[in-house]
Design a protein around this motif. Structure first.
Motif, PDB file in Angstrom:
ATOM      1  N   SER A 172     -12.043  49.710  49.470  1.00 54.51           N
ATOM      2  CA  SER A 172     -12.023  48.410  48.777  1.00 54.51           C
ATOM      3  C   SER A 172     -11.129  48.540  47.562  1.00 54.51           C
ATOM      4  O   SER A 172     -11.252  49.509  46.784  1.00 54.51           O
ATOM      5  N   ASP A 173     -10.219  47.577  47.377  1.00 55.38           N
ATOM      6  CA  ASP A 173      -9.364  47.517  46.197  1.00 55.38           C
ATOM      7  C   ASP A 173      -9.803  46.352  45.326  1.00 55.38           C
ATOM      8  O   ASP A 173     -10.318  45.340  45.836  1.00 55.38           O
ATOM      9  N   THR A 210      -2.410  43.546  39.781  1.00 55.01           N
ATOM     10  CA  THR A 210      -2.649  44.968  39.548  1.00 55.01           C
ATOM     11  C   THR A 210      -3.946  45.397  40.223  1.00 55.01           C
ATOM     12  O   THR A 210      -4.953  44.684  40.194  1.00 55.01           O
ATOM     13  N   ASN A 211      -3.920  46.578  40.828  1.00 51.88           N
ATOM     14  CA  ASN A 211      -5.151  47.177  41.360  1.00 51.88           C
ATOM     15  C   ASN A 211      -5.920  47.763  40.181  1.00 51.88           C
ATOM     16  O   ASN A 211      -5.483  48.734  39.564  1.00 51.88           O
ATOM     17  N   GLN A 259     -10.603  43.319  47.816  1.00 53.33           N
ATOM     18  CA  GLN A 259      -9.893  43.365  49.088  1.00 53.33           C
ATOM     19  C   GLN A 259     -10.306  44.629  49.825  1.00 53.33           C
ATOM     20  O   GLN A 259     -10.079  45.737  49.337  1.00 53.33           O
ATOM     21  N   SER A 309      -2.800  52.081  54.326  1.00 53.51           N
ATOM     22  CA  SER A 309      -2.156  52.718  53.175  1.00 53.51           C
ATOM     23  C   SER A 309      -1.265  53.876  53.581  1.00 53.51           C
ATOM     24  O   SER A 309      -0.615  54.491  52.734  1.00 53.51           O
ATOM     25  N   GLU A 336      -6.728  51.551  40.113  1.00 51.78           N
ATOM     26  CA  GLU A 336      -5.593  52.405  39.757  1.00 51.78           C
ATOM     27  C   GLU A 336      -5.275  52.273  38.268  1.00 51.78           C
ATOM     28  O   GLU A 336      -4.949  53.263  37.603  1.00 51.78           O
ATOM     29  N   TYR A 337      -5.379  51.064  37.743  1.00 58.45           N
ATOM     30  CA  TYR A 337      -5.078  50.824  36.328  1.00 58.45           C
ATOM     31  C   TYR A 337      -6.034  51.594  35.425  1.00 58.45           C
ATOM     32  O   TYR A 337      -5.646  52.124  34.385  1.00 58.45           O
ATOM     33  N   PRO A 354     -10.698  55.662  44.251  1.00 61.86           N
ATOM     34  CA  PRO A 354     -10.900  54.508  45.139  1.00 61.86           C
ATOM     35  C   PRO A 354     -12.334  54.448  45.656  1.00 61.86           C
ATOM     36  O   PRO A 354     -13.053  55.447  45.674  1.00 61.86           O
ATOM     37  N   ILE A 400     -11.279  39.181  39.475  1.00 63.25           N
ATOM     38  CA  ILE A 400     -10.678  40.050  40.487  1.00 63.25           C
ATOM     39  C   ILE A 400     -11.001  39.530  41.891  1.00 63.25           C
ATOM     40  O   ILE A 400     -11.951  38.772  42.104  1.00 63.25           O
ATOM     41  N   ILE A 410      -8.207  43.730  42.975  1.00 63.64           N
ATOM     42  CA  ILE A 410      -6.927  43.164  42.591  1.00 63.64           C
ATOM     43  C   ILE A 410      -7.159  42.077  41.539  1.00 63.64           C
ATOM     44  O   ILE A 410      -7.932  41.132  41.761  1.00 63.64           O
TER      45      ILE A 410
END
Length: 646
Positions: free
Chosen positions: A639-640, A525-526, A571, A619, A529-530, A535, A568, A642
């Motif tokens: 940057s995400d 899960t990102n 990324q 994206s 976003e959760y 971002p 995490i 994860i």
């Protein structure tokens, strides 16, 4: 009281308005005349004879009830009020329900009294007496908790008639009495068939015993009623109650009523000067039962002047340095009701007074209230000082020794003076006002509708909810030195803290709640976003953390701290401008900068991994950056976070 003394005279004015003219045959007319002339004992006999002769009339029952009520003949009053309420189609004002309830209480029928108080409260819900009853329906239990704090003694100075209204003057007890004065029968008071009242004095010996009473002053005692005195600390100034008079005799208004007034006199050259009345007396209303504050700068008294809430209220007036007076001020609805509040007495910051408007045991009870505003509690002094009958004219010294009057059973006369010793002082609920605001922990925004509990140990002793502006106020018992405050709101993490309460208002209390974090997301899960966070974007060809990204990063930090098991992988990505190799190295620098920010803000490096993907995971469809605008390309410079371990 079995005979009318001055504590009843203010109610007589009120009762005058109840006199309605009805059938004018000879017997009824004579009974009405007796009632309207305040010859209540004759009126009672006349009306009772009418009932014996077969009259069953609403107005007769009302007047029989009222005539007995003002004479404190509560058993008889309850009988006649009972007959009144049983009449079909009778037009009964709600105040008759109240007097019926009071009469029942004075003969010990509390259950039936409460039923009629409920009826009264329903018919007159805005009445202060109804509000007091509704707030204290467990008043008998409260009185029981306050009882047992006084030891009483009937005094040898009492006579077969009325003795009441004691006051201190040095080592003397001054009081009012209707004992035989040797005056001829023309001075018998036809309202109650008793002698006129005069002031007497009895010296208090070193052992506390009272010597044989003597007439207090030939100058101050006249052919009218004198009663209810209070003295300056040096004993050389007296304020006392007297009927309105001219040349030492009764003076009546146009309705035939001799009003009560407060007089002042000075003692000098070993004698009392002629008394003068105070400027706020009036021929149209009564002013009575004065008492001085402990510092002598304020005079308290009872009156039915136009600003009164009820039959008689308690007022105060300032005494200026030059001896002049300010304007009288009503003590308001905390003390005063629509019934009788009378016989005030002040010791330090406590006002003692008698009332039949506050919940009590019957008749007049003695109550106490704080004058400094530190408590909004009116306390019934309980048994044995209070009884089912009238208890009034309470005084006490700083050692807890004092006197009061009562017409309870077992006395020597109609009203007797009792000595008492207070074995345990009154404990008021001390009130301190607390105010503050509720906010969110991270954003410092105000947070509305937060439920706030105040606990003494495990017991909840106060509760409130913050308003739409996040503000709250509450009155707390300042006898409790330390509170635990618990605040909670759905969607937020509850908080607790300790408050050391001072006996002053606190207005800067801030309660902060953190937003409740969601359950741990599954691997892959990102996290941004959760958590519904924006971002983390980067500038063109830049790897430094932008200021607009810090808010999301800090909220992610807060979540990671609250969920220490979560790991995490950061990324990071680029847009499609520049070569693949350059973009790969740029994305790795962005991942490194992002991880460094998290570490600096308290996240252990062991919970973090990092990886750069260059332009390989765009994206959107901007693989030719020249065909996209700046915003579309920025979506790829990111940057995400994860989740790799829950």
């Amino acid at each position: 009281m079995k005979q009318v003394t001055q504590k009843n005279i203010t109610i007589l004015v009120f009762l005058f308005t109840l006199g309605t003219v009805f059938s004018q045959n000879g017997k009824v007319k004579q009974a009405n005349n007796n009632f309207n002339d305040y010859a209540f004992m004759d009126a009672i006999a006349s009306y009772e004879k009418l009932v014996e002769d077969g009259y069953s009339d609403e107005q007769i029952f009302k007047k029989l009830g009222n005539a007995n009520y003002v004479n404190a003949r509560y058993e008889e009053a309850s009988q006649w009020y009972g007959k009144l309420v049983e009449l079909e189609e009778a037009e009964i004002e709600s105040d008759y329900y109240y007097r019926y309830a009071q009469s029942l209480k004075s003969i010990g029928d509390y259950e039936k009294s409460n039923q009629w108080m409920q009826r009264f409260s329903t018919s007159k819900s805005t009445d202060q007496r109804a509000k007091n009853f509704g707030n204290k329906e467990d008043y008998l239990e409260r009185i029981k908790r306050n009882s047992g704090r006084y030891q009483l003694q009937n005094l040898s100075i009492n006579s077969p008639v009325s003795d009441f209204a004691p006051s201190f003057r040095g080592n003397e007890l001054i009081f009012s009495t209707a004992r035989d004065t040797g005056i001829t029968s023309r001075n018998i008071h036809e309202w109650d068939e008793g002698s006129f009242l005069n002031l007497h004095s009895a010296k208090i010996s070193e052992t506390g015993d009272l010597e044989e009473p003597k007439r207090f002053s030939k100058v101050l005692n006249t052919k009218t009623h004198e009663s209810s005195s209070t003295f300056s600390e040096d004993g050389n100034t007296i304020y006392f109650t007297r009927n309105n008079s001219q040349n030492g005799k009764f003076s009546r208004d146009g309705k035939g009523v001799s009003r009560l007034k407060v007089y002042k006199a000075i003692f000098q050259n070993e004698q009392w000067e002629k008394a003068t009345e105070l400027h706020f007396n009036n021929d149209d209303y009564s002013v009575a039962h004065p008492t001085l504050s402990s510092d002598g700068k304020t005079l308290y008294f009872s009156s039915d002047m136009p600003s009164s809430l009820g039959a008689s209220d308690i007022f105060k007036v300032s005494i200026n340095a030059d001896g002049s007076f300010g304007e009288p001020q009503n003590l308001g609805p905390l003390v005063n009701t629509e019934s009788r509040e009378t016989f005030p007495y002040v010791l330090d910051d406590v006002l003692y007074f008698s009332s039949d408007g506050h919940p009590g045991l019957g008749g007049l009870d003695v109550f106490a209230v704080k004058l400094d505003g530190s408590s909004n509690e009116v306390i019934n002094l309980g048994k044995p000082l209070n009884s089912m009958q009238d208890d009034f004219s309470f005084i006490m010294d700083i050692e807890g020794k004092g006197y009061f009057a009562s017409n309870r059973e077992g006395g020597q006369g109609s009203d007797d003076i009792y000595a008492f010793v207070e074995t345990e002082p009154i404990k008021f609920t001390c009130i301190s006002k607390l105010a503050g605001v509720t906010k969110t922990l991270d954003s410092d925004d105000v947070l509305a509708n937060v439920r706030i509990l105040f606990m003494d140990g495990d017991a909840i002793v106060g509760e409130t909810i913050s308003d739409n502006a996040g503000k709250f106020e509450i009155n707390l018992d300042c006898n409790i030195a330390q509170y635990t405050i618990a605040a909670d709101k759905e969607g937020y993490i509850g908080t607790k803290q300790t408050l050391l309460l001072e006996k002053t208002s606190t207005t800067d209390l801030v309660l902060e709640l953190a937003k409740e974090q969601p359950k741990t997301p599954v691997a892959g899960t990102n996290l941004l976003e959760y958590l519904n966070l924006n971002p983390v974007y980067f500038g063109l060809d830049k790897s430094n953390i932008r200021s607009d990204a810090k808010e999301s990063l800090l909220k992610a930090v807060a979540y990671l701290k609250a969920n220490p098991s979560v790991k995490i992988e950061v990324q990071s990505h680029t847009d499609s401008k520049a070569s693949n190799g350059y973009n790969q190295r740029l994305s790795e620098r962005r991942a490194k900068a992002t991880v460094a920010f998290l570490v600096v803000n308290g996240i252990n490096i062991d919970r973090l991994e990092q990886k750069g993907f260059g332009e390989s995971l765009l994206s959107n469809s901007c693989n030719d950056w020249s065909k996209c605008d700046d915003r579309e390309n920025e979506l790829n410079r990111r940057s995400d976070f994860i989740v790799i371990e829950e």
